[in-house]
Write an enzyme that holds these catalytic residues in place. Structure first.
Site, PDB file in Angstrom:
ATOM      1  N   CYS A  27     -28.003  -6.597  14.391  1.00  0.00           N
ATOM      2  CA  CYS A  27     -29.263  -5.887  14.669  1.00  0.00           C
ATOM      3  C   CYS A  27     -30.404  -6.501  13.843  1.00  0.00           C
ATOM      4  CB  CYS A  27     -29.148  -4.405  14.315  1.00  0.00           C
ATOM      5  SG  CYS A  27     -29.104  -3.302  15.750  1.00  0.00           S
ATOM      6  N   CYS A  50       2.398   3.063  -3.216  1.00  0.00           N
ATOM      7  CA  CYS A  50       1.608   4.075  -3.928  1.00  0.00           C
ATOM      8  C   CYS A  50       1.215   5.230  -3.007  1.00  0.00           C
ATOM      9  CB  CYS A  50       0.336   3.462  -4.499  1.00  0.00           C
ATOM     10  SG  CYS A  50       0.615   2.304  -5.844  1.00  0.00           S
ATOM     11  N   CYS A  54     -34.729   0.466  12.147  1.00  0.00           N
ATOM     12  CA  CYS A  54     -33.592   1.033  12.885  1.00  0.00           C
ATOM     13  C   CYS A  54     -34.052   2.259  13.657  1.00  0.00           C
ATOM     14  CB  CYS A  54     -32.479   1.465  11.933  1.00  0.00           C
ATOM     15  SG  CYS A  54     -31.981   0.263  10.698  1.00  0.00           S
ATOM     16  N   HIS A 107     -33.146   3.665  17.362  1.00  0.00           N
ATOM     17  CA  HIS A 107     -31.979   4.551  17.401  1.00  0.00           C
ATOM     18  C   HIS A 107     -32.303   6.014  17.136  1.00  0.00           C
ATOM     19  CE1 HIS A 107     -29.371   1.159  18.068  1.00  0.00           C
ATOM     20  NE2 HIS A 107     -30.006   0.523  17.096  1.00  0.00           N
ATOM     21  N   CYS A 167       0.859  -1.196   0.000  1.00  0.00           N
ATOM     22  CA  CYS A 167       0.000   0.000   0.000  1.00  0.00           C
ATOM     23  C   CYS A 167       0.892   1.242   0.000  1.00  0.00           C
ATOM     24  CB  CYS A 167      -0.890   0.039   1.239  1.00  0.00           C
ATOM     25  SG  CYS A 167      -1.849  -1.457   1.540  1.00  0.00           S
TER      26      CYS A 167
END
Lengths: 123, 259
Positions: free
Chosen positions: B220, B77, B175, B179, B74
């Protein structure tokens, strides 16, 4: 899974016979039924209770067995936005997990046991 | 007249970017960190006690290691990750032109492996992919999240929002039901968070290991007894993108520690 609604309840047992309150208490406390994840109640031996939904301690004062039965079967009837699942429903649901497809959350006999127990919860 | 039209256009722009009903306004957005106890916070705060830092160190070694038939690392580059990767994770998932859709950081790492290193992809949730992802995301620690700003991402953000608000599973919950509408309340005794993605991949005490956001989302989904999407599924990527855009402005914490 037919049942007959009268007024705001289901007067007749889903199984044709009365539930067992002692079994119902154990079911309410079993996490697999999901009750105790959201509700709290008079269960001193259980540490992890929820507070997303009303305390169950006086459920038997607030509701008759007939009313409790319909609230377990399909609470969304009273409030379409409710987070309380419809425990006796097996259709009109989205992406149900493979192991649960086509089945209601609770069997008729389990609902009857829980109704019998909740009806005993009086202040 | 022109001026008035400009005002009308500006007012429309403000209105159209306004929050939908129920969405958490920027000032009220809170990291999962604020929902946890002092011991878990202390574990995250101290790099010598944060178990996620072991993965970050492994990721640093992998960053330097040559891999694949191109025999490139990695670093060959991208150079020094401290500067080249700073802020990158705060913008992910990002639009990829060759794929024509958003890709996650994990997917970007594997696209790089396939294209530039000519190496085999690292499996989802494998130690090496989590370590590299944690190392890259760690370079953005304390950088505010800006993911989702690219206009090309708009339809995917909308798709993710729809998933977030869609009830699903045998328990028939979205969700948002937990949340957005019920954070700070307790589910079986444990506080419900806002689900703000500030610290992934993160170390979860329950898992006893580092894990990806996709692992968390899938658990979840299983919790509401829905059929979880596969790792890398476009639906999961769209949901991640929406969640990141929803956490806009919160600082990155990778590697976070959570209960």
């Amino acid at each position: 899974m037919p049942y007959r609604i009268v007024g705001d309840g289901i007067p007749e047992s889903l199984t044709g016979s009365p539930g067992d309150a002692a079994r119902g208490r154990a079911l309410v406390l079993a996490r697999s039924t999901t009750c105790i994840l959201c509700h709290s109640g008079p269960f001193p031996e259980t540490r992890f209770q929820g507070d997303l939904a009303p305390d169950l301690r006086d459920a038997g004062n607030r509701w008759s067995a007939s009313q409790l039965r319909l609230r377990l079967v399909d609470a969304s009837r009273f409030n379409p936005q409710t987070i309380m699942p419809s425990y006796y429903r097996n259709d009109d649901l989205v992406r149900v997990g493979r192991n649960f497809a086509g089945k209601p959350i609770l069997a008729a006999a389990e609902i009857e046991d829980i109704v019998a127990f909740l009806a005993t919860l009086r202040d | 007249m022109k001026f008035r039209r400009a005002i009308a256009a500006a007012a429309f722009a403000v209105a159209s970017s306004a929050l939908l009903a129920g969405e958490i306004p920027p000032g009220a957005r809170r990291s999962g960190y604020s929902f946890m106890g002092p011991e878990t916070r202390a574990m995250q705060d101290d790099d010598t006690s944060n178990p996620g830092m072991l993965f970050v160190l492994d990721g640093q070694a992998l960053w330097m290691k040559k891999s694949g038939s191109a025999d490139k690392a990695c670093a060959d580059c991208h150079g020094d990750a401290r500067s080249s990767m700073k802020g990158v994770a705060a913008r992910y998932p990002a639009f990829d032109r060759t794929q024509g859709r958003p890709v996650t950081l994990d997917q970007r790492i594997n696209l790089c492996r396939a294209g530039h290193q000519q190496a085999t992809p690292l499996p989802y949730e494998s130690h090496d992919l989590l370590a590299l992802s944690a190392f890259v995301a760690h370079q953005s620690r304390e950088v505010p999240i800006t993911a989702g700003d690219d206009p090309q991402l708009k339809p995917f953000v909308e798709q993710g929002r729809d998933f977030f608000n869609q009830r699903e599973g045998q328990l028939n919950l979205s969700c948002a039901n937990c949340h957005e509408d019920n954070f700070d309340k307790r589910l079986a005794g444990a506080p419900i968070t806002q689900g703000q993605l500030t610290g992934y991949p993160l170390y979860r005490l329950e898992w006893q290991t580092l894990g990806s956001l996709e692992r968390r989302l899938r658990s979840c989904m299983t919790g509401v007894r829905a059929q979880a999407y596969d790792y890398g599924a476009p639906e999961l990527v769209a949901l991640e993108l929406y969640l990141m855009s929803r956490a806009r402005g919160l600082p990155m914490e990778t590697p976070a520690v959570r209960p």
